[in-house]
Write a protein that holds these residues in place. Structure first.
Motif, PDB file in Angstrom:
ATOM      1  N   GLU A   1      -2.125  -5.040  -0.329  1.00 56.59           N
ATOM      2  CA  GLU A   1      -2.809  -3.925  -0.763  1.00 56.59           C
ATOM      3  C   GLU A   1      -2.429  -2.856  -0.276  1.00 56.59           C
ATOM      4  O   GLU A   1      -1.636  -2.776   0.732  1.00 56.59           O
ATOM      5  N   GLU A   2      -2.358  -1.881  -1.217  1.00 60.71           N
ATOM      6  CA  GLU A   2      -2.222  -0.546  -0.633  1.00 60.71           C
ATOM      7  C   GLU A   2      -3.360   0.351  -1.058  1.00 60.71           C
ATOM      8  O   GLU A   2      -4.194   0.547  -1.712  1.00 60.71           O
ATOM      9  N   LEU A   3      -3.647   1.095   0.282  1.00 58.48           N
ATOM     10  CA  LEU A   3      -5.137   1.673   0.348  1.00 58.48           C
ATOM     11  C   LEU A   3      -4.954   3.133  -0.049  1.00 58.48           C
ATOM     12  O   LEU A   3      -3.951   3.846   0.646  1.00 58.48           O
ATOM     13  N   ILE A   4      -5.664   3.782  -0.975  1.00 59.73           N
ATOM     14  CA  ILE A   4      -5.593   5.006  -1.157  1.00 59.73           C
ATOM     15  C   ILE A   4      -7.004   5.822  -0.906  1.00 59.73           C
ATOM     16  O   ILE A   4      -7.863   5.185  -1.374  1.00 59.73           O
ATOM     17  N   LYS A   5      -6.753   6.887  -0.016  1.00 62.60           N
ATOM     18  CA  LYS A   5      -8.133   7.637   0.503  1.00 62.60           C
ATOM     19  C   LYS A   5      -8.610   8.611  -0.439  1.00 62.60           C
ATOM     20  O   LYS A   5      -7.779   9.565  -0.996  1.00 62.60           O
TER      21      LYS A   5
END
Lengths: 339, 339
Positions: free
Chosen positions: A307-311
């Protein structure tokens, strides 16, 4: 308590080609009195996370009910913590997931409560957006509905195999005994696809899809995430009575589409194209099985995910665009708040 | 007895666009001693008739096994009278049908005898080429395999509805309770389609397909004989989870194909495209039922058919071309000899 800021993402204009943040979608802030806003039998959720999926872009373009309402908030699968509740099934402090408007605080009306579920913390909330969420369901339902049980030597080709859905499809196909060919657009993604178990993984930007398919044998199942020229190559390489599981046509979402020229060959080859979205009848058929199976397989590590988390809620439009452009490896998940 | 003339139609050149008689195909005559030619356990048929189908043109273009062998005779469903036999299942005087080379006299090898059947004269031999033959089978098998049992209000759209296959599909759909919309390219054909029971019949050259479909309601089944722009209009008018029975793409057989631009919409609409040819597994599933049902329905007049008889084996190429150009109403049947 004084009103708090409630950020929202609004569909301001139907996109022509790509999404232009600030024009196609607008991030705006309103005030909300979270202690006093009426619940009318529903409950109030503090949003923690959203699933980012290509369908968000599709829904910006189409009219309701499939598409979003112009001037209203966009929505998608999200997760959060219940802050207040007048609904018997949801208690303060519950972690919940469901289709939520892109807002920092969401009031779920009583009539929509049945579309939400409470979840435990055996796996992360972000995993529930991806492998155990919409992406996982899409892979699981489409595979269950249309991939025939493998016989020895059956071949499955997956495009966009390092993406949120494709990465799960690779693993489901391997579990069912298929030889798996997988394509993606960077060498990093090729490496990810190999880690996930693909027998053959290649970068379609440096190796021609048709050459790989010609060498690796006729394909019995094609999981299509991209459409266009890749779909055309897959029809050329299709075995008789192949099943094409049409999940997405990413290649045509931004800018001009490539219109395939060999659709006719689906007739003599008896290829079947199964367009689908993971809702409604699919949910009825496999929803329970999925909820009972997938989180356990993820918790045990039998099904892997990236997964790639974007804030930041204000980064929603950029996150959708990055996914359409193939910039992320694995599942993009928007983190709205940490807790 | 002295050798007799044995006319043959040979594939001389793979067609680029259309068929050019004398160049793409050549009609030639050889001598054959019908009393002495060796049968090796098979039987000798005097050809009376051939079915003319668009697939003949498709097979001129494709490589074997789907396509014909360059320099060899073309073949298709035919019928004739047994003149000599060394095979226990076929007697002199039997009327038979089966896949036959385009020749006036055909020696059927023992190994291929099981692909032939003897037929009675309850219906004409030409009807066994069409409504009770390949066209009827194509309609029957495709419909059985992929059209869901109708619920009230279900709509079926049939393109090329006055053609050999489409005219049967209209009647099968009506028998299953569908509302039937049918299109063709001349007013005479429109009148034929109404006679066959179509609720809505229109000439697509004078009335836009999309306007008719927009008015007559979402379609649950599309029987596609033509592909191209009509297929595109049908996708636009498809109901959720519609079934598209992909039987042919006549519009692309001659000259340039139109490449559809809305294939993506099969995903949100969950449309399924079923490419098929009426052979193999379909024959196994519904062949017996068809043979027991269709000739009776034809003999009793419950299933109607139209046919157009073309005389002379040397007219085979012209007959195929006329069909591709939409010049005939009903089923074109080539008459090689009267008896």
């Amino acid at each position: 308590m004084a009103p708090v800021k409630n950020g929202q993402v609004i569909l301001n204009e139907v996109p022509k080609a790509g999404i232009i943040p600030g024009q196609t979608t607008v991030y705006r802030e309103e005030n909300l009195d979270i202690d006093a806003t009426p619940l009318n039998g529903g409950f109030l959720v503090k949003t923690l996370t959203f699933s980012i999926d290509p369908v968000i872009f599709g829904r910006m373009k189409g009219p309701p009910p499939f598409g979003y309402t112009l001037g209203g908030p966009i929505n998608n699968l999200g997760g959060g913590r219940v802050l207040r509740s007048e609904h018997p099934s949801f208690k303060v402090g519950d972690l919940v997931t469901g289709m939520m408007n892109f807002e920092e605080y969401v009031v779920v009306p009583a009539a929509q409560a049945s579309m939400f579920e409470t979840v435990d913390s055996s796996i992360s909330l972000s995993a529930r957006m991806g492998a155990a969420g919409l992406s996982g369901k899409t892979a699981y339902y489409g595979w269950k509905a249309y991939a025939p049980p493998s016989s020895k030597g059956n071949v499955c080709f997956v495009s966009s195999g390092a993406g949120a859905v494709g990465s799960i499809v690779i693993q489901l196909a391997k579990r069912d005994g298929y030889k798996v060919i997988a394509s993606a657009g960077t060498d990093e993604k090729v490496s990810t696809m190999k880690d996930l178990g693909a027998d053959v993984a290649f970068n379609y930007k440096t190796t021609a899809t048709k050459d790989v398919l010609a060498k690796e044998g006729l394909i019995n199942v094609y999981w299509d995430n991209v459409g266009g020229a890749t779909l055309e190559a897959a029809i050329d390489a299709a075995a008789p009575r192949a099943h094409f599981i049409e999940c997405g046509m990413l290649s045509g979402y931004l800018g001009e589409s490539y219109h395939i020229k060999n659709l006719f060959m689906t007739i003599p080859k008896e290829v079947q194209l199964h367009g689908f979205i993971a809702v409604g009848w699919m949910e009825e058929n496999w929803g329970r099985e999925f909820r009972e199976t997938m989180p356990k397989l993820i918790a045990s590590g039998e099904i892997k995910y990236k997964e790639e988390l974007i804030k930041g809620l204000d980064k929603a439009a950029e996150a959708v665009t990055a996914q359409l452009e193939g910039k992320n490896v694995g599942k993009p998940v928007l983190i709205v708040a940490d807790e």
